[in-house]
Design a protein around this motif. Structure first.
Motif, PDB file in Angstrom:
ATOM      1  N   ALA A   1      16.484  26.812  36.198  1.00 57.45           N
ATOM      2  CA  ALA A   1      17.179  27.488  35.096  1.00 57.45           C
ATOM      3  C   ALA A   1      17.831  26.470  34.166  1.00 57.45           C
ATOM      4  CB  ALA A   1      18.224  28.453  35.651  1.00 57.45           C
ATOM      5  N   CYS A   2      18.440  25.439  34.732  1.00 57.44           N
ATOM      6  CA  CYS A   2      19.068  24.400  33.911  1.00 57.44           C
ATOM      7  C   CYS A   2      18.041  23.680  33.052  1.00 57.44           C
ATOM      8  CB  CYS A   2      19.794  23.390  34.799  1.00 57.44           C
ATOM      9  SG  CYS A   2      21.361  23.951  35.478  1.00 57.44           S
ATOM     10  N   ARG A   3      16.965  23.228  33.665  1.00 61.41           N
ATOM     11  CA  ARG A   3      15.965  22.457  32.928  1.00 61.41           C
ATOM     12  C   ARG A   3      15.244  23.308  31.886  1.00 61.41           C
ATOM     13  NH1 ARG A   3      18.267  17.837  33.322  1.00 61.41           N
ATOM     14  NH2 ARG A   3      18.094  16.785  35.329  1.00 61.41           N
ATOM     15  N   ALA A   4      15.051  24.589  32.196  1.00 59.40           N
ATOM     16  CA  ALA A   4      14.361  25.462  31.248  1.00 59.40           C
ATOM     17  C   ALA A   4      15.168  25.679  29.976  1.00 59.40           C
ATOM     18  CB  ALA A   4      14.055  26.814  31.903  1.00 59.40           C
ATOM     19  N   TYR A   5      16.500  25.662  30.098  1.00 61.06           N
ATOM     20  CA  TYR A   5      17.341  26.000  28.953  1.00 61.06           C
ATOM     21  C   TYR A   5      18.269  24.866  28.526  1.00 61.06           C
ATOM     22  CZ  TYR A   5      15.489  30.589  29.940  1.00 61.06           C
ATOM     23  OH  TYR A   5      14.630  31.644  30.150  1.00 61.06           O
ATOM     24  N   GLY A   6      17.927  23.648  28.915  1.00 57.93           N
ATOM     25  CA  GLY A   6      18.623  22.487  28.371  1.00 57.93           C
ATOM     26  C   GLY A   6      20.009  22.234  28.911  1.00 57.93           C
ATOM     27  N   LEU A   7      20.278  22.616  30.166  1.00 61.21           N
ATOM     28  CA  LEU A   7      21.586  22.384  30.768  1.00 61.21           C
ATOM     29  C   LEU A   7      21.487  21.269  31.806  1.00 61.21           C
ATOM     30  CD1 LEU A   7      22.601  26.109  31.402  1.00 61.21           C
ATOM     31  CD2 LEU A   7      23.018  24.717  29.359  1.00 61.21           C
ATOM     32  N   ARG A   8      22.645  20.737  32.183  1.00 60.99           N
ATOM     33  CA  ARG A   8      22.680  19.668  33.159  1.00 60.99           C
ATOM     34  C   ARG A   8      22.993  20.247  34.541  1.00 60.99           C
ATOM     35  NH1 ARG A   8      25.671  14.632  30.238  1.00 60.99           N
ATOM     36  NH2 ARG A   8      24.134  13.488  31.452  1.00 60.99           N
ATOM     37  N   PRO A   9      22.137  20.014  35.548  1.00 59.31           N
ATOM     38  CA  PRO A   9      22.378  20.529  36.897  1.00 59.31           C
ATOM     39  C   PRO A   9      23.214  19.559  37.725  1.00 59.31           C
ATOM     40  CG  PRO A   9      20.188  19.573  36.776  1.00 59.31           C
ATOM     41  CD  PRO A   9      20.814  19.387  35.412  1.00 59.31           C
ATOM     42  N   ILE A  10      24.282  20.066  38.319  1.00 59.56           N
ATOM     43  CA  ILE A  10      25.184  19.241  39.121  1.00 59.56           C
ATOM     44  C   ILE A  10      25.348  19.879  40.499  1.00 59.56           C
ATOM     45  CG2 ILE A  10      27.457  18.153  39.253  1.00 59.56           C
ATOM     46  CD1 ILE A  10      25.865  17.260  36.815  1.00 59.56           C
ATOM     47  N   ASP A  11      25.195  19.074  41.553  1.00 64.03           N
ATOM     48  CA  ASP A  11      25.401  19.572  42.909  1.00 64.03           C
ATOM     49  C   ASP A  11      26.889  19.557  43.231  1.00 64.03           C
ATOM     50  OD1 ASP A  11      24.815  20.518  45.417  1.00 64.03           O
ATOM     51  OD2 ASP A  11      24.269  18.561  46.248  1.00 64.03           O
ATOM     52  N   GLY A  12      27.300  20.466  44.103  1.00 60.73           N
ATOM     53  CA  GLY A  12      28.708  20.634  44.429  1.00 60.73           C
ATOM     54  C   GLY A  12      29.176  19.743  45.563  1.00 60.73           C
TER      55      GLY A  12
ATOM     56  N   ILE B   1      25.560  11.157  51.635  1.00 59.91           N
ATOM     57  CA  ILE B   1      24.431  10.446  51.028  1.00 59.91           C
ATOM     58  C   ILE B   1      23.139  11.238  51.174  1.00 59.91           C
ATOM     59  CG2 ILE B   1      22.971   8.393  51.227  1.00 59.91           C
ATOM     60  CD1 ILE B   1      25.527   6.829  51.958  1.00 59.91           C
ATOM     61  N   LEU B   2      22.906  11.797  52.348  1.00 59.36           N
ATOM     62  CA  LEU B   2      21.689  12.576  52.547  1.00 59.36           C
ATOM     63  C   LEU B   2      21.654  13.792  51.625  1.00 59.36           C
ATOM     64  CD1 LEU B   2      21.370  12.451  56.451  1.00 59.36           C
ATOM     65  CD2 LEU B   2      19.891  11.311  54.775  1.00 59.36           C
ATOM     66  N   GLY B   3      22.785  14.483  51.502  1.00 60.20           N
ATOM     67  CA  GLY B   3      22.835  15.625  50.594  1.00 60.20           C
ATOM     68  C   GLY B   3      22.623  15.219  49.149  1.00 60.20           C
ATOM     69  N   ALA B   4      23.223  14.120  48.755  1.00 58.56           N
ATOM     70  CA  ALA B   4      23.066  13.632  47.385  1.00 58.56           C
ATOM     71  C   ALA B   4      21.626  13.240  47.102  1.00 58.56           C
ATOM     72  CB  ALA B   4      23.996  12.445  47.151  1.00 58.56           C
ATOM     73  N   ARG B   5      20.987  12.601  48.071  1.00 57.32           N
ATOM     74  CA  ARG B   5      19.592  12.192  47.877  1.00 57.32           C
ATOM     75  C   ARG B   5      18.665  13.394  47.754  1.00 57.32           C
ATOM     76  NH1 ARG B   5      19.177   7.106  52.189  1.00 57.32           N
ATOM     77  NH2 ARG B   5      20.149   5.539  50.825  1.00 57.32           N
ATOM     78  N   ARG B   6      18.930  14.423  48.537  1.00 55.37           N
ATOM     79  CA  ARG B   6      18.107  15.633  48.416  1.00 55.37           C
ATOM     80  C   ARG B   6      18.264  16.247  47.028  1.00 55.37           C
ATOM     81  NH1 ARG B   6      19.985  16.459  53.814  1.00 55.37           N
ATOM     82  NH2 ARG B   6      21.655  17.810  53.070  1.00 55.37           N
ATOM     83  N   ALA B   7      19.491  16.298  46.532  1.00 52.94           N
ATOM     84  CA  ALA B   7      19.722  16.855  45.196  1.00 52.94           C
ATOM     85  C   ALA B   7      19.083  15.982  44.125  1.00 52.94           C
ATOM     86  CB  ALA B   7      21.223  16.993  44.944  1.00 52.94           C
ATOM     87  N   ALA B   8      19.221  14.667  44.252  1.00 55.13           N
ATOM     88  CA  ALA B   8      18.638  13.754  43.268  1.00 55.13           C
ATOM     89  C   ALA B   8      17.120  13.858  43.260  1.00 55.13           C
ATOM     90  CB  ALA B   8      19.075  12.317  43.565  1.00 55.13           C
ATOM     91  N   ALA B   9      16.526  14.035  44.438  1.00 53.50           N
ATOM     92  CA  ALA B   9      15.072  14.157  44.515  1.00 53.50           C
ATOM     93  C   ALA B   9      14.576  15.381  43.755  1.00 53.50           C
ATOM     94  CB  ALA B   9      14.630  14.223  45.978  1.00 53.50           C
ATOM     95  N   LEU B  10      15.370  16.459  43.755  1.00 54.81           N
ATOM     96  CA  LEU B  10      15.000  17.666  43.022  1.00 54.81           C
ATOM     97  C   LEU B  10      15.155  17.487  41.521  1.00 54.81           C
ATOM     98  CD1 LEU B  10      16.634  20.474  45.214  1.00 54.81           C
ATOM     99  CD2 LEU B  10      14.186  20.077  44.872  1.00 54.81           C
ATOM    100  N   GLY B  11      16.067  16.619  41.091  1.00 52.26           N
ATOM    101  CA  GLY B  11      16.309  16.426  39.664  1.00 52.26           C
ATOM    102  C   GLY B  11      17.747  16.632  39.235  1.00 52.26           C
ATOM    103  N   TYR B  12      18.656  16.768  40.191  1.00 45.43           N
ATOM    104  CA  TYR B  12      20.066  16.925  39.842  1.00 45.43           C
ATOM    105  C   TYR B  12      20.618  15.619  39.269  1.00 45.43           C
ATOM    106  CZ  TYR B  12      20.719  21.595  41.687  1.00 45.43           C
ATOM    107  OH  TYR B  12      20.664  22.968  41.869  1.00 45.43           O
ATOM    108  N   GLU B  13      21.606  15.753  38.384  1.00 46.13           N
ATOM    109  CA  GLU B  13      22.148  14.598  37.672  1.00 46.13           C
ATOM    110  C   GLU B  13      23.416  14.045  38.300  1.00 46.13           C
ATOM    111  OE1 GLU B  13      22.456  14.971  33.469  1.00 46.13           O
ATOM    112  OE2 GLU B  13      20.555  16.048  33.291  1.00 46.13           O
TER     113      GLU B  13
END
Length: 340
Positions: A166-177, A189-201
């Motif tokens: 949804a973020c990428r489709a409409y030009g928003l920045r995705p942030i993990d909590g 670190i493991l959680g952050a890497r999983r989010a980064a692998a998906l494309g989170y900023e």
């Protein structure tokens, strides 16, 4: 940096916290320190929210970059805050526009995440709030953001992926909590890497010990940055030979990948806070223009804010919301019919 009025503040301390934030916004030169500054207001289902918005925006709005809305469930939640901020900005004569960030942390919000993503042109980012989302799902969790060993994999993957799209489709920045156990750096670190692998900023840091960990995971490695810069420089210098250089890459995604790495490095290290927000604002305007136009057009955004596009009609398979510049193309260059 966001200053919190919601979960971190007990009900009896809400008014004092609001006063403290107003003072902090005025006393500390956040932008001079290179920080984008936000506040997390209380939810719209509380009697604290309206006073959070009115008092802080009226008394310190000129120092505020964004407002984070918790537990966003439907587009109307964002509209309500947008309308309030719009009226206050007009009344106060502010010359800059305050953005909005949405915290997706309920099943209702996730069910409506695509509609929420289009709810306001003030909206800049969406954050995944795993703690309240887990409670809303009635999930069996062991720690905030942690994994349950009974689940074969990452139990948050589906939600993270849906919000990212949804973020990428409409030009928003995705942030993990957040990751709640700050005594478990490996888990963070493991959680952050999983989010980064998906494309989170990025990912929240709720403890000072998590800041360096997040920066390390979400900053592109120096060798990737150097490779991206070299390829982009070669593309820019090539001019009309751009197509031949592109074909030398493994595939067309390679060029877009290095553009992404270069953009990440530019945002993280090449601009100050004001420059970064200005660049993001230009990108957001470009994306909105393309959405309104409705055609499958690549809209190139350059550092000066100029765009080139209508003669560059491409397949709908192209991500026409991606504003990473393709170096070497000009407004009159067009696109060869046999281009990927």
């Amino acid at each position: 940096v966001f200053l919190d009025l919601e979960d971190a503040v007990a009900p009896g301390d809400k008014e004092a916290a609001r006063t403290n934030i107003i003072e902090a916004l005025g006393d500390i030169e956040w932008r001079g320190l290179g920080k984008t500054i936000s506040i997390r207001i209380n939810g719209i289902d509380t009697h604290y929210m309206y006073r959070d918005v009115v008092d802080i925006v009226e008394q310190a709005g000129e120092h505020l970059d964004t407002i984070m809305i918790p537990k966003v469930g439907v587009p109307g939640d964002v509209y309500m805050v947008d309308a309030m901020v719009t009226q206050i900005e007009a009344a106060m004569g502010y010359t800059h526009r305050i953005g909005i960030e949405a915290l997706i942390e309920t099943t209702l919000g996730m069910a409506n995440v695509e509609a929420i993503a289009t709810s306001s042109d003030r909206l800049e980012a969406m954050h995944f709030g795993v703690a309240d989302y887990a409670a809303s799902c009635r999930a069996r969790t062991t720690s905030i953001g942690g994994l349950n060993s009974d689940y074969p994999g990452d139990q948050w993957h589906a939600a993270l992926s849906r919000m990212l799209v949804a973020c990428r489709a409409y030009g928003l920045r995705p942030i993990d909590g957040p990751f709640g156990d700050f005594n478990d750096p490996d888990g963070f670190i493991l959680g952050a890497r999983r989010a980064a692998a998906l494309g989170y900023e990025g990912k929240w840091a709720i403890h000072p010990s998590q800041i360096a960990l997040a920066n390390d995971v979400f900053s592109p490695p120096p060798e990737e940055v150097e490779r991206a810069r070299n390829i982009l420089a070669a593309l820019e210098e090539a001019g009309e030979q751009t197509r031949e250089i592109r074909e030398a890459l493994e595939d067309v995604e390679g060029e877009r990948g290095v553009g992404t790495v270069g953009d990440q490095d530019h945002r993280l290290g090449g601009l100050d806070a004001e420059g970064t927000r200005a660049a993001f604002d230009r990108d957001r305007i470009a994306r909105r223009n393309v959405l309104q136009d409705g055609r499958h057009v690549v809209f190139f955004v350059h550092p000066d804010g100029a765009g080139h596009g209508p003669n560059l009609q491409l397949s709908c398979e192209v991500d026409f919301l991606d504003t990473t510049p393709l170096r070497g193309l000009s407004q009159t260059a067009g696109v060869p019919p046999d281009s990927p």
